[in-house]
Scaffold this active site. Structure first.
Site, mmCIF file in Angstrom:
data_model
loop_
_atom_site.group_PDB
_atom_site.id
_atom_site.type_symbol
_atom_site.label_atom_id
_atom_site.label_comp_id
_atom_site.label_asym_id
_atom_site.label_seq_id
_atom_site.Cartn_x
_atom_site.Cartn_y
_atom_site.Cartn_z
ATOM 1 C CB SER A 37 5.970 -1.057 -2.985
ATOM 2 O OG SER A 37 6.657 -0.935 -1.758
ATOM 3 C CG HIS B 93 7.823 -4.497 -4.995
ATOM 4 N ND1 HIS B 93 8.548 -5.076 -5.725
ATOM 5 C CD2 HIS B 93 8.320 -3.629 -4.229
ATOM 6 C CE1 HIS B 93 9.801 -4.676 -5.836
ATOM 7 N NE2 HIS B 93 9.771 -3.839 -4.630
ATOM 8 C CG ASP C 170 9.927 -2.824 -0.789
ATOM 9 O OD1 ASP C 170 10.596 -3.203 -1.946
ATOM 10 O OD2 ASP C 170 8.933 -1.845 -1.277
ATOM 11 C CG MET D 69 13.627 -2.845 3.555
ATOM 12 S SD MET D 69 13.557 -1.185 3.875
ATOM 13 C CE MET D 69 12.646 -0.439 2.294
ATOM 14 C CG HIS E 55 13.222 -5.295 -3.606
ATOM 15 N ND1 HIS E 55 13.147 -3.879 -3.515
ATOM 16 C CD2 HIS E 55 14.763 -5.677 -3.714
ATOM 17 C CE1 HIS E 55 14.121 -3.522 -3.724
ATOM 18 N NE2 HIS E 55 15.120 -4.243 -3.744
ATOM 19 C CG MET F 45 16.218 -3.917 -0.432
ATOM 20 S SD MET F 45 14.872 -2.447 -0.338
ATOM 21 C CE MET F 45 13.449 -3.420 -0.317
ATOM 22 C CG MET G 138 17.117 -0.818 -6.559
ATOM 23 S SD MET G 138 15.611 -0.856 -6.038
ATOM 24 C CE MET G 138 15.299 0.254 -5.276
ATOM 25 C CG ASP H 210 11.528 -0.799 -6.295
ATOM 26 O OD1 ASP H 210 10.770 0.093 -6.071
ATOM 27 O OD2 ASP H 210 12.172 -1.529 -5.494
HETATM 28 C C1 DX5 Z 1 12.794 1.380 -1.708
HETATM 29 C C2 DX5 Z 1 11.812 0.064 -2.243
HETATM 30 C C3 DX5 Z 1 10.816 0.571 -3.063
HETATM 31 C C4 DX5 Z 1 9.663 1.580 -2.575
HETATM 32 C C5 DX5 Z 1 9.000 1.954 -3.802
HETATM 33 O O1 DX5 Z 1 13.561 0.827 -1.003
HETATM 34 O O2 DX5 Z 1 12.667 -1.108 -2.639
HETATM 35 O O3 DX5 Z 1 10.060 -0.803 -3.557
HETATM 36 O O4 DX5 Z 1 8.863 1.067 -1.683
HETATM 37 O O5 DX5 Z 1 8.177 3.162 -3.107
HETATM 38 P P1 DX5 Z 1 7.868 4.814 -4.065
HETATM 39 O O6 DX5 Z 1 7.237 4.012 -5.329
HETATM 40 O O7 DX5 Z 1 7.442 5.133 -3.078
HETATM 41 O O8 DX5 Z 1 9.336 5.236 -4.301
HETATM 42 ZN ZN ZN Z 2 11.181 -2.660 -3.793
#
Ligand code: DX5
Ligand code: ZN
Length: 220
Positions: A7, A32, A34, A36, A65, A67, A141, A180
Site C-alpha cells: 500500500s 495498492h 488507498d 480517501m 481501493h 474509501m 478489511m 487489507d
Molecule cells: C487502511 C488502508 C490500508 C492500509 C494498510 O485504510 O486501506 O490499505 O494502508 O496499511 P497497513 O498494512 O500499514 O495496515
Molecule cells: Zn487499502
C-alpha cells in the site's frame, strides 16, 4: 501462491515514483492505492491524478481501493487514469440504496476493469454474497479504514474463511480474496491459511529494512 499488494499510503508521497520502482524491484505483485475522501473516512489522500502519474512507471496492476462516499461518481476518473482493479465499500453503497453496490460494480466492469466489493471489520461478509457473481475480488478489511500502521483485528479472519468458502461453493475458485490492514510477516501465514489470496501490506513493507525479504515472507 498468494500475491502481495504493498500500500503506497505508507510511502513518502514526495518521492512516489521512486517508491513504485522500489516495490516493483522488491517483487510486489500489485500496487495498492488507498483513495480517501475526508468523509467516508476522515483523512484525504489522493485522487485520479496520482494513479495517472504512477501508471507509466510500472507494469504491475494498479489496485485502487476507494474509501469514498458516492463511489459511482468517481469510477470514470480512476478508469481513465489507468486503474486495473477498483474496489468499493459495501458500507458507502448500502447507505445510498440496496442496489447501489451492484450498479457500481457493473459500472466498473463496463470500463473493462476488474471490480471488487469491500467490507469493514464489523460488517458480515454475507451482506455481499449477492454480488459475488460479478466480483473479481472480495476484500476483507482487517482494520477500520483510514490509517496505515494499525493493529490487525484477528476476528476478521472469520470473514476471510466465509468469503473463501462461499466463493468456492458457487464455483468461483478463481475469486481473489484480498485482505487489507495490519498484515505483517508474523500474521501472514495465518491469513493465507484462512483463505486470503491477495495480502495488502503498507507499514510492514515500507517500514522493512529489507523490502524484498518482507514481501517474500508475506507471500509465503
Ligand atoms: C487502511 C488502508 C490500508 C492500509 C494498510 O485504510 O486501506 O490499505 O494502508 O496499511 P497497513 O498494512 O500499514 O495496515
Ligand atoms: Zn487499502
Amino acid at each position: 501462491m498468494a500475491k502481495v499488494a504493498p500500500s503506497i499510503l505508507s510511502a513518502d508521497f514526495s518521492v512516489m515514483g521512486e517508491a513504485i520502482k522500489k516495490i516493483e524491484q522488491a517483487g510486489a505483485d500489485l500496487v495498492h492505492c488507498d483513495v480517501m475522501d475526508g468523509s467516508f473516512v476522515k483523512p484525504i489522500t489522493f485522487g485520479g491524478q496520482m494513479v495517472k502519474n504512477i501508471r507509466p512507471l510500472t507494469r504491475l496492476p494498479l489496485d485502487v481501493h476507494l474509501m469514498v462516499e458516492h463511489p459511482k461518481t468517481q469510477i470514470k476518473f480512476f478508469a481513465d487514469a489507468g486503474a486495473d482493479i477498483i474496489t468499493v465499500h459495501y458500507e458507502a453503497c448500502a447507505s445510498i440504496s440496496p442496489t447501489y453496490l451492484k450498479e457500481t460494480l457493473s459500472m466498473i466492469k463496463s470500463y473493462g476493469i476488474k471490480c471488487g466489493a469491500v467490507v469493514n471489520p464489523d460488517t458480515d461478509v454475507e451482506k455481499i454474497f449477492d454480488v459475488f457473481d460479478i466480483c473479481d475480488f472480495v476484500m476483507i478489511m482487517s482494520v477500520f479504514p483510514g490509517y496505515g500502521g494499525q493493529k490487525f483485528i484477528e476476528s476478521t479472519l472469520d470473514n476471510v474463511r466465509k468469503a473463501r468458502q462461499y466463493a468456492d461453493s458457487i464455483g468461483r475458485k478463481d475469486m481473489e480474496i484480498e485482505i487489507d490492514g495490519g498484515i505483517n510477516t508474523a500474521n501472514a501465514e495465518r491469513v493465507r491459511n484462512s483463505g486470503a489470496s491477495v495480502l495488502v501490506a503498507g507499514a510492514a513493507v515500507f517500514g522493512a529494512e529489507d523490502m524484498r525479504a518482507a514481501i517474500s515472507a508475506i507471500r509465503g
